[in-house]
Structure formats: structure tokens, C-alpha cells
Design an enzyme around this catalytic site. Structure first.
Site, PDB file in Angstrom:
ATOM      1  N   ASP A  39       0.853  -1.195   0.000  1.00 23.79           N
ATOM      2  CA  ASP A  39       0.000   0.000   0.000  1.00 23.79           C
ATOM      3  C   ASP A  39       0.884   1.238   0.000  1.00 23.79           C
ATOM      4  O   ASP A  39       1.700   1.416   0.898  1.00 23.79           O
ATOM      5  CB  ASP A  39      -0.902  -0.029   1.233  1.00 23.79           C
ATOM      6  CG  ASP A  39      -1.690   1.251   1.444  1.00 23.79           C
ATOM      7  OD1 ASP A  39      -1.928   1.968   0.452  1.00 23.79           O
ATOM      8  OD2 ASP A  39      -2.061   1.529   2.601  1.00 23.79           O
ATOM      9  N   ASP A  43      -4.186   3.994   2.780  1.00 23.00           N
ATOM     10  CA  ASP A  43      -5.605   3.691   2.973  1.00 23.00           C
ATOM     11  C   ASP A  43      -5.843   2.241   3.386  1.00 23.00           C
ATOM     12  O   ASP A  43      -6.986   1.821   3.538  1.00 23.00           O
ATOM     13  CB  ASP A  43      -6.408   4.028   1.712  1.00 23.00           C
ATOM     14  CG  ASP A  43      -6.040   3.155   0.514  1.00 23.00           C
ATOM     15  OD1 ASP A  43      -5.108   2.334   0.623  1.00 23.00           O
ATOM     16  OD2 ASP A  43      -6.687   3.313  -0.546  1.00 23.00           O
ATOM     17  N   ASP A  47      -1.989  -1.201  -3.789  1.00 27.38           N
ATOM     18  CA  ASP A  47      -2.260  -0.468  -5.017  1.00 27.38           C
ATOM     19  C   ASP A  47      -1.130  -0.671  -6.018  1.00 27.38           C
ATOM     20  O   ASP A  47      -0.112  -1.318  -5.722  1.00 27.38           O
ATOM     21  CB  ASP A  47      -2.487   1.014  -4.719  1.00 27.38           C
ATOM     22  CG  ASP A  47      -1.425   1.607  -3.807  1.00 27.38           C
ATOM     23  OD1 ASP A  47      -0.229   1.378  -4.066  1.00 27.38           O
ATOM     24  OD2 ASP A  47      -1.795   2.290  -2.820  1.00 27.38           O
ATOM     25  N   ASP A 214      -9.685 -15.599 -16.388  1.00 30.45           N
ATOM     26  CA  ASP A 214     -10.515 -16.025 -15.263  1.00 30.45           C
ATOM     27  C   ASP A 214     -11.671 -16.896 -15.765  1.00 30.45           C
ATOM     28  O   ASP A 214     -12.309 -16.582 -16.776  1.00 30.45           O
ATOM     29  CB  ASP A 214     -11.064 -14.789 -14.549  1.00 30.45           C
ATOM     30  CG  ASP A 214     -11.849 -15.134 -13.302  1.00 30.45           C
ATOM     31  OD1 ASP A 214     -11.268 -15.722 -12.385  1.00 30.45           O
ATOM     32  OD2 ASP A 214     -13.058 -14.808 -13.270  1.00 30.45           O
ATOM     33  N   GLU A 277      -7.332 -20.265 -16.328  1.00 32.79           N
ATOM     34  CA  GLU A 277      -7.822 -20.769 -15.049  1.00 32.79           C
ATOM     35  C   GLU A 277      -8.996 -21.680 -15.406  1.00 32.79           C
ATOM     36  O   GLU A 277     -10.128 -21.229 -15.553  1.00 32.79           O
ATOM     37  CB  GLU A 277      -8.290 -19.641 -14.125  1.00 32.79           C
ATOM     38  CG  GLU A 277      -8.679 -20.169 -12.748  1.00 32.79           C
ATOM     39  CD  GLU A 277      -9.928 -19.526 -12.145  1.00 32.79           C
ATOM     40  OE1 GLU A 277     -10.151 -19.707 -10.942  1.00 32.79           O
ATOM     41  OE2 GLU A 277     -10.683 -18.870 -12.881  1.00 32.79           O
TER      42      GLU A 277
END
Length: 556
Positions: A39, A43, A47, A214, A277
Site C-alpha cells: 500500500d 488507505d 495499489d 478467469d 484458469e
């Protein structure tokens, strides 16, 4: 003379890796679960900038590529796998410029970048779904059963629990094999095909080196959407062909994408790949996804689910290698990811077994995927309070829907032990990474962390393990260095070798690997010079003592 290997041996000097065309065939690829990696803004959520700043760690670890989980614009109903805009970065994770800078920084370090693409479903906030007319063309809507359509169109269940259908205010129903906020797309509509090819070109133009697809097995549904006639359908995923998964029609989509990827690579002089996947009931059906005109890799969930027993491991390895060899593809091995219980916990809560399983995996022919934190030996976090849980499966089906993907049940647990997750859900493997310090958030970022980290992780941080020859992190670094420097280790031939009952042994170019999954030491004639072991190995004259739950690499 007694020799004891108590720490990783230095990798022997050797000529180059001998890797031929197809960088993915023996690549080690590291999965970054973006919201839990690093991070940068305080927050509590990882990211893209945080990931970019930590790329040198991955370079030093010795991996070849990075796979980033979705960072696209999303309401985050399912950790970003509910995408509202495939060409925009969600403000939680940064900006499109941050994505561009991350890709450039990775390439400067010699790392390739793979990003997720989510083609089975979108977010219900996607502009297509928000337009009632477009929605009924591009998603799977059906009238209900019953006198007034009050019953779902069929008996399909969501992977997350509960029915796979939600009724609209118009009275019809839409299909969502995952959360209601993730409506399934209608891949019979050519506009869906065109849109996803355009999305892929957008990210390829930004410089990515491939896509992890995915639910690559899910886009095509059986004609007529027939009933299954069986409850607890999530338990059948990967065990049999279902009318909504692993339908043969998905392969036409993958062939079209392979043409796109190859054409892009030829035109720009770079190899870009597709990674499936795919949950398939057999190694043979999984191999269909990596035929020469389809995708390049497919995750091997049969290996991930294999019990920690020599006969079971050998059977899965043999079946996997034979199936992929039949289509000329490499096998892709994996032990952990963001959807399954971490393998340290899944293998009976045994760090020794986890370390041994990793050395076994990295000695096998083909490519391997590592999930962030496994190189630290992180266990599954199994005591998260209800109020912090975020897995959508946790909030459906009475909070006890069972597995949401391969590897979340008890089949892979040794000796009948529980697999070790928390109610079969996925938050426990997604707890943010510990980087340094004695207290949470352990250097994850300047603020807290979106899921609480255990108070006893101070000794597991990257800083704490760096330079400790007995640490799991240094074991991974040594194994990846050896793998890179031994010619042919990644994608070369393999042969089984004689071994005591309950022990596995196989040869690779210049190396013999022994695996003792038994709970006690086993002696055998020393097969060579020990290079690396997951646990201390004693060599006395011509006899070696293999510790229980260990794996050793020998120079031969």
C-alpha cells in the site's frame, strides 16, 4: 565422514539456462494479489504504485514474471472480479498512468507482466447491464418457471452458494454463476467476442505480456440450460463436466484469442501468452486448453489437490505430464493462490511439508506459479472476525456453502486432517503481506491493512527472513537461483528413479530429486552431492538420511 546440509548450498556455476523459444514454458510467475501486496497511500489497501515500488524484491527473489489480479474499475463485490470498466483503473488501486509505469518498471527489471481478464461475467454496474435492452442481448436472461414465472429457469447453483439466478423487476431472471452482482455474459452474441478482443488489444498496446483468463472454462453453457439434478454443485466443479463449465464450445473462443495473441506477438516482436484458469475433471480435458492453437498454459489444480503421499503425487505428476505432452505443451504447476487455502495450512499445518512440496514443484518440468507470501511460509489466517470478512461466498448460503474453487475442501489434507481454512472461504489467504517490523501492518503501508494481520507474524516478515539461511524465503531464493542456472531444469526431460517404499525420486538434467512425504526419516544410498534441501540432510559415508516431510536436490 558425516556431512550435514543445514542450509541451501550455493548454486553451482553453469552456462545459461538453455531456454529456447517460448519463455513461458519454464517460467516462474509470481502472483500479486494487488490489494494485499503493498500500500503506497496509507488507505490500508494495496495499489499499483505500491506494487511498482516493490518490484525489485521480486527481481531479487528470482521470478521471471508477475501476474496482477484485477485492478480495473469495479464496485468490488468480489475483490475486483466484478468489472465495470475493463479499460480503466479503479481509484482504489491508482490510475492508468500507474499501470503504465508499473509495466515499464517491470520490463526495465527484466520481468514480464500478466494481467487478469474476466470474460465469463461483468459487474452489474457495467454499462451494458445498466441498459435494459443491451443487457438482454449480451447477458443470459430467461423466463422463470411456475404459473407466473416465480421459479428460477433451472436448478443451477452459484459457486458462491444459493441459486445462480436473480429475478429482475421485469419478472425475468438473469444467470450469475458467482455473485448476483456478476451477471454471466452471453457468448452467443458476436458483440461480446468483439468487445473482449478490443479489450485485449488495449492492454497489449500498453505493454502487457499476457492474460490470465478467469473462469476460462465457463463462457459457454450447454444448449437449453438443462437441469443438473444434484445439489451442492460447487463440489462437482473439477470432478465432472457440468452444463455451465468445461463445455467444448469454450475452445473456439480460446482459438480466436490465440490467433490474436500470435498476430500481436509477430507484429511487435514479443511473445505474449494466455493462461487458463480452467477447472476440468481430468488431466486430459485440461490439456485441451493448451493445444497448439489454444492458450499457452493452464493451472494444474489436480496437482494442487493431490494428497501428500508418494503414490498420489506420482500418479498426478505422471498424468499431468502425459496429458500436456500429448499436445506439445508444458505443464503448469501451482500450490497456492488467492482462491484456496495456503498450502502451509492445507498440508496439515506443516511448514516442513510446504517447503518440501515447493522444492518438488520447482524440480518438475514446466512452469510454476507462486502466490505472494508462500515464499515466507505464511499460514492461512483462520480466526478472522465476522465483521472484517469480505468474501462474497461468506454472505451466501448460510455462510457454509463449502468450496468456492479447487483446493478448498478436505481432499488434499494429509491423514484425513481438515484442510485448515475458515469455513471454506477465501479471506484467510488474502491477508496483506508482512514486509518488516514487529507489529501490524508490518510495513505493508503507512496505514493499517484492509484485513487484520496476526500479531505473531513479526518473525515471518521479508525483513526478518532475509539473510537467514534456514528461512523459507532464502530457501525459495536458492531454489529459484538453482533452477535458473542448471541447464534444462525447467523444461528438460524427467525420469523416475528407484527409491525406498513411500519415497519419490526422479532425475532431471544434472540433478536428482528425492521426496520423503513420510513422517519419519528414511535412509538410502547417497545418490550424489546434496545441493539444496527443505530440511537438514545427513550424509554419512555412502548413506543419506532423508528427514520426514522433506525434499532434497542432489547433483549427479
Amino acid at each position: 565422514m558425516t556431512q550435514e546440509l543445514t542450509s541451501p548450498s550455493p548454486a553451482p556455476q553453469a552456462p545459461g539456462t538453455g531456454r529456447g523459444p517460448g519463455w513461458w514454458r519454464d517460467a516462474v510467475i509470481y502472483q500479486v494479489y494487488v490489494r494485499s501486496f503493498a500500500d503506497s497511500d496509507g488507505d490500508g489497501i494495496g495499489d499499483l504504485r505500491g506494487a511498482r515500488e516493490r518490484l525489485p524484491y521480486l527481481k531479487d527473489l528470482g521470478v521471471d514474471a508477475v501476474w496482477l489480479t484485477p485492478f480495473y474499475a469495479s464496485p468490488q463485490a468480489d475483490g475486483g472480479y466484478d468489472v465495470a470498466d475493463y479499460r480503466a483503473v479503479d481509484p482504489l488501486f491508482g490510475t492508468l498512468q500507474d499501470a503504465d509505469e508499473l509495466i515499464r518498471a517491470a520490463h526495465d527489471l527484466g520481468l514480464r507482466v500478466i494481467v487478469d481478464i474476466v470474460p465469463n461475467h461483468t459487474s452489474d454496474r457495467h454499462p451494458w447491464f445498466q441498459d435494459p435492452e443491451l443487457a438482454r442481448q449480451r447477458y443470459l436472461f430467461r423466463p422463470g418457471k411456475g404459473e407466473s414465472g416465480e421459479l428460477p429457469p433451472n436448478d443451477w447453483e452459484s459457486v458462491f452458494g444459493g441459486p445462480a439466478w436473480t429475478r429482475t423487476d421485469r419478472g425475468d431472471w438473469y444467470l450469475h454463476l458467482f455473485a448476483p452482482e456478476q451477471p454471466d455474459l452471453n457468448w452467443d452474441n458476436p458483440e461480446v467476442h468483439a468487445e473482449f478482443e478490443a479489450i485485449m488489444r488495449f492492454w497489449l498496446d500498453l505493454g502487457v505480456d499476457g492474460f490470465r483468463v478467469d473462469v476460462a472454462h465457463g463462457m459457454i453453457k450447454a444448449p437449453g440450460l438443462p437441469d443438473i439434478g444434484h445439489g451442492a454443485q460447487a463440489q462437482l466443479i473439477g470432478a465432472q463436466v457440468l452444463p455451465f463449465f468445461d463445455q467444448d464450445g469454450v475452445h473456439a473462443i480460446h482459438r480466436a484469442w490465440r490467433r490474436l495473441l500470435d498476430g500481436y506477438g509477430d507484429a511487435r516482436g514479443k511473445q505474449v501468452i494466455g493462461v487458463a484458469e480452467a477447472w476440468a475433471p481430468t488431466a486430459e480435458r485440461l490439456a485441451l486448453y493448451v493445444r497448439p492453437d489454444e492458450l499457452h498454459q493452464a493451472f494444474n489444480f489436480q496437482f494442487l489437490n493431490a494428497p501428500w503421499q508418494s503414490d498420489a503425487l506420482r500418479s498426478v505428476i505422471d498424468a499431468s505430464l502425459a496429458a500436456t505432452a500429448s499436445v506439445g505443451a508444458p505443464t503448469t504447476w501451482v500450490l497456492s493462490n488467492h482462491d484456496v487455502v495456503r498450502h502451509t495450512t492445507r498440508l496439515g499445518g506443516s511448514l516442513a511439508r510446504a517447503r518440501a512440496a515447493t522444492l518438488l514443484m520447482l524440480a518438475l518440468p514446466g512452469s510454476a506459479y507462486l502466490y505472494q507470501g508462500e515464499e515466507l511460509g505464511l499460514p492461512e489466517v483462520t480466526d478472522l472476525p465476522d465483521e472484517v470478512r469480505q468474501d462474497p461466498a461468506f454472505f451466501r448460503g448460510g455462510r457454509a456453502t463449502g468450496a468456492v474453487g479447487p483446493g478448498t475442501d478436505t481432499e488434499s489434507a494429509p491423514d484425513g486432517a481438515a484442510a485448515g481454512g475458515q469455513d471454506g472461504f477465501r479471506d484467510g489467504c488474502r491477508v496483506p503481506l508482512p514486509w518488516s517490523g514487529e507489529l501490524p501492518p508490518y510495513g505493508f503501508g503507512p496505514g493499517g491493512s484492509w484485513l487484520p494481520q496476526p500479531a505473531d507474524w513479526g518473525g515471518l516478515t521479508i525483513a526478518a527472513q532475509t539473510g537467514d539461511p534456514a528461512s523459507t524465503l532464502e530457501l525459495y531464493r536458492a531454489a529459484l537461483e538453482l533452477r535458473r542456472r542448471l541447464p534444462g531444469l525447467g523444461d528438460g526431460p524427467m525420469s523416475w528413479a528407484p527409491a525406498p517404499d513411500g519415497v519419490l525420486a526422479f532425475t532431471r538434467p544434472g540433478l536428482l530429486c528425492t521426496v520423503n512425504p513420510l513422517g519419519h526419516d528414511v535412509g538410502l544410498p547417497a545418490p550424489g552431492t546434496p545441493l539444496l534441501s527443505s530440511a537438514p540432510v545427513t550424509v554419512d559415508d555412502a548413506t543419506a538420511q532423508l528427514p520426514g516431510d522433506s525434499c532434497t536436490w542432489w547433483a549427479i
